[in-house]
Design a protein around this motif. Structure first.
Motif, PDB file in Angstrom:
ATOM      1  N   LYS A  25       0.817  -1.215   0.000  1.00 32.25           N
ATOM      2  CA  LYS A  25       0.000   0.000   0.000  1.00 32.25           C
ATOM      3  C   LYS A  25       0.854   1.271   0.000  1.00 32.25           C
ATOM      4  CE  LYS A  25      -3.730  -2.307   2.530  1.00 32.25           C
ATOM      5  NZ  LYS A  25      -4.548  -2.333   3.774  1.00 32.25           N
ATOM      6  N   GLY A  26       2.163   1.106  -0.130  1.00 33.53           N
ATOM      7  CA  GLY A  26       3.027   2.273  -0.080  1.00 33.53           C
ATOM      8  C   GLY A  26       3.177   2.947  -1.406  1.00 33.53           C
ATOM      9  N   ASN A  27       4.206   3.730  -1.554  1.00 32.16           N
ATOM     10  CA  ASN A  27       4.455   4.473  -2.778  1.00 32.16           C
ATOM     11  C   ASN A  27       5.603   3.814  -3.527  1.00 32.16           C
ATOM     12  OD1 ASN A  27       5.353   6.433  -4.696  1.00 32.16           O
ATOM     13  ND2 ASN A  27       4.248   7.995  -3.548  1.00 32.16           N
ATOM     14  N   LEU A  28       5.278   3.081  -4.570  1.00 28.19           N
ATOM     15  CA  LEU A  28       6.280   2.335  -5.311  1.00 28.19           C
ATOM     16  C   LEU A  28       7.287   3.260  -5.987  1.00 28.19           C
ATOM     17  CD1 LEU A  28       7.441  -0.284  -6.409  1.00 28.19           C
ATOM     18  CD2 LEU A  28       5.710  -0.236  -8.217  1.00 28.19           C
ATOM     19  N   VAL A  29       6.797   4.362  -6.543  1.00 28.99           N
ATOM     20  CA  VAL A  29       7.690   5.306  -7.216  1.00 28.99           C
ATOM     21  C   VAL A  29       8.734   5.837  -6.242  1.00 28.99           C
ATOM     22  CG1 VAL A  29       7.853   7.519  -8.413  1.00 28.99           C
ATOM     23  CG2 VAL A  29       5.959   5.957  -8.927  1.00 28.99           C
ATOM     24  N   GLN A  30       8.287   6.243  -5.048  1.00 29.74           N
ATOM     25  CA  GLN A  30       9.215   6.748  -4.047  1.00 29.74           C
ATOM     26  C   GLN A  30      10.181   5.657  -3.583  1.00 29.74           C
ATOM     27  OE1 GLN A  30       6.864   8.541  -0.922  1.00 29.74           O
ATOM     28  NE2 GLN A  30       7.178  10.588  -1.784  1.00 29.74           N
ATOM     29  N   ALA A  31       9.681   4.420  -3.504  1.00 29.11           N
ATOM     30  CA  ALA A  31      10.544   3.314  -3.090  1.00 29.11           C
ATOM     31  C   ALA A  31      11.665   3.094  -4.103  1.00 29.11           C
ATOM     32  CB  ALA A  31       9.718   2.035  -2.934  1.00 29.11           C
ATOM     33  N   LEU A  32      11.324   3.189  -5.395  1.00 27.33           N
ATOM     34  CA  LEU A  32      12.333   3.032  -6.433  1.00 27.33           C
ATOM     35  C   LEU A  32      13.326   4.191  -6.427  1.00 27.33           C
ATOM     36  CD1 LEU A  32      10.064   1.712  -9.339  1.00 27.33           C
ATOM     37  CD2 LEU A  32      11.794   0.412  -8.090  1.00 27.33           C
TER      38      LEU A  32
END
Length: 361
Positions: A25-32
């Motif tokens: 449920k997090g932010n995949l873009v920010q994780a990348l």
């Protein structure tokens, strides 16, 4: 931290990447982005952060990116464990790439010195069996017995094989395999056979109670159990209970075959609820269930009986688009409709005749 001169170490990056991917449920873009910053500062994420990131990429269908992340971590000296490989294998299976990608990964694990665990075998067995490749699924299952010294009290592989036999309409072989399963799961097999016997007697209430007990104890019932209960509920006209069982069944990634969902369609039509049957067919199609001539035939007849000729046309066109030839009963009905001219609307009747001519040719 940076503004106050505090060094940002790899633990910080691991924590942030993990949090951004938590529960999907997090932010995949920010994780990348955080992953790139981690690499840019000379750090390599740990195996926990790596697994979470790959897991969410696989859920999004971005498997090639998950592979790339894994390879970059490896190139920078990072480590992989069996969970990382299992995560990627699940992604390939979900995408339907079990025969090539997932199986290649399975062999790569051995070359890399990563020992297979039960999840590895369950993932591959499920992948092959869901694709209807029972023989390959059984081979993985037998390799698990050899490598792990048994089933480890886990019934998932056995249920996958039973499901594959059910999908192939090999009910006899499925029952034979149930008998084979007694070596590891005597109680589960006894309960399964009891439910099947109760269904034969028409005692669905007791059968459902046993099924619920199995689920409460963490024992996922086989597809055959669900199919038997669904068909018996439909015979009794208990359609709400039958639909609930279908939802439970698909929730376990057991998708009903034609004989099972046709019982549902027929059950609604017999109750004069053809509209619900049509909506059910649409729902089944989105779940990947393959409708056949009987599915359409029952609905076409019910719609005709209700005088809904327009929806008869819709069903007729869907059959044409899907290359499904009407069965004998449907042909007889279509010809009767054309000959009787039940519709008072001549334009509608002409349209019907045109579509019937197209179907014939």
């Amino acid at each position: 931290m940076k503004n106050h001169g505090v060094d940002v170490n790899v633990v910080v990056y691991n924590t942030l990447i993990h949090a951004l991917c938590k529960n999907g449920k997090g932010n995949l873009v920010q994780a990348l982005v955080m992953l790139e910053k981690c690499f840019g500062n000379g750090f390599v994420p740990d195996v926990v952060a790596l697994t979470k990131l790959m897991e969410i990429l696989c859920k999004e269908g971005r498997i090639s990116e998950a592979v790339e992340v894994m390879e970059r971590v490896e190139a920078k000296g990072g480590t992989h464990d069996v969970v990382v490989y299992n995560t990627l294998a699940k992604g390939f299976v979900k995408a339907g790439n079990v025969s090539v990608s997932a199986l290649d990964l399975f062999h790569e694990m051995k070359r890399a010195g990563v020992r297979w665990d039960f999840v590895t075998f369950e993932t591959l067995t499920h992948g092959f069996c869901s694709a209807g490749k029972t023989r390959e699924g059984v081979e993985i299952f037998e390799l698990m017995l050899e490598d792990r010294g048994g089933c480890g009290g886990r019934i998932a592989c056995c249920n996958s094989i039973s499901y594959s036999l059910y999908k192939n309409n090999d009910i006899g072989k499925a029952l034979e395999f149930l008998d084979y399963m007694k070596n590891w799961f005597p109680q589960a097999v006894d309960r399964t056979l009891t439910i099947l016997h109760l269904c034969e007697e028409g005692n669905t209430d007791e059968g459902r109670k046993i099924l619920d007990e199995m689920r409460e104890r963490g024992r996922a019932p086989s597809a055959i159990v669900y199919a038997s209960l669904i068909q018996e509920h439909c015979k009794k006209g208990c359609m709400r209970e039958a639909v609930e069982l279908v939802n439970e069944m698909t929730g376990l990634w057991y998708f009903p075959v034609a004989s099972t969902f046709n019982a549902l369609i027929s059950g609604f039509c017999k109750q004069g609820r053809a509209g619900i049957a049509v909506r059910l067919m649409d729902d089944l199609k989105t779940r990947g269930c393959l409708l056949d001539s009987e599915s359409y035939g029952v609905v076409v007849e019910a719609l005709w009986a209700e005088g809904d000729l327009q929806h008869v046309f819709v069903m007729l066109m869907q059959m044409m688009e899907r290359g499904i030839a009407p069965n004998q009963d449907t042909w007889n009905l279509l010809i009767r409709v054309a000959m009787e001219g039940k519709s008072e609307n001549r334009l509608l009747q002409t349209e019907y005749m045109t579509k019937l001519d197209l179907l014939i040719h």
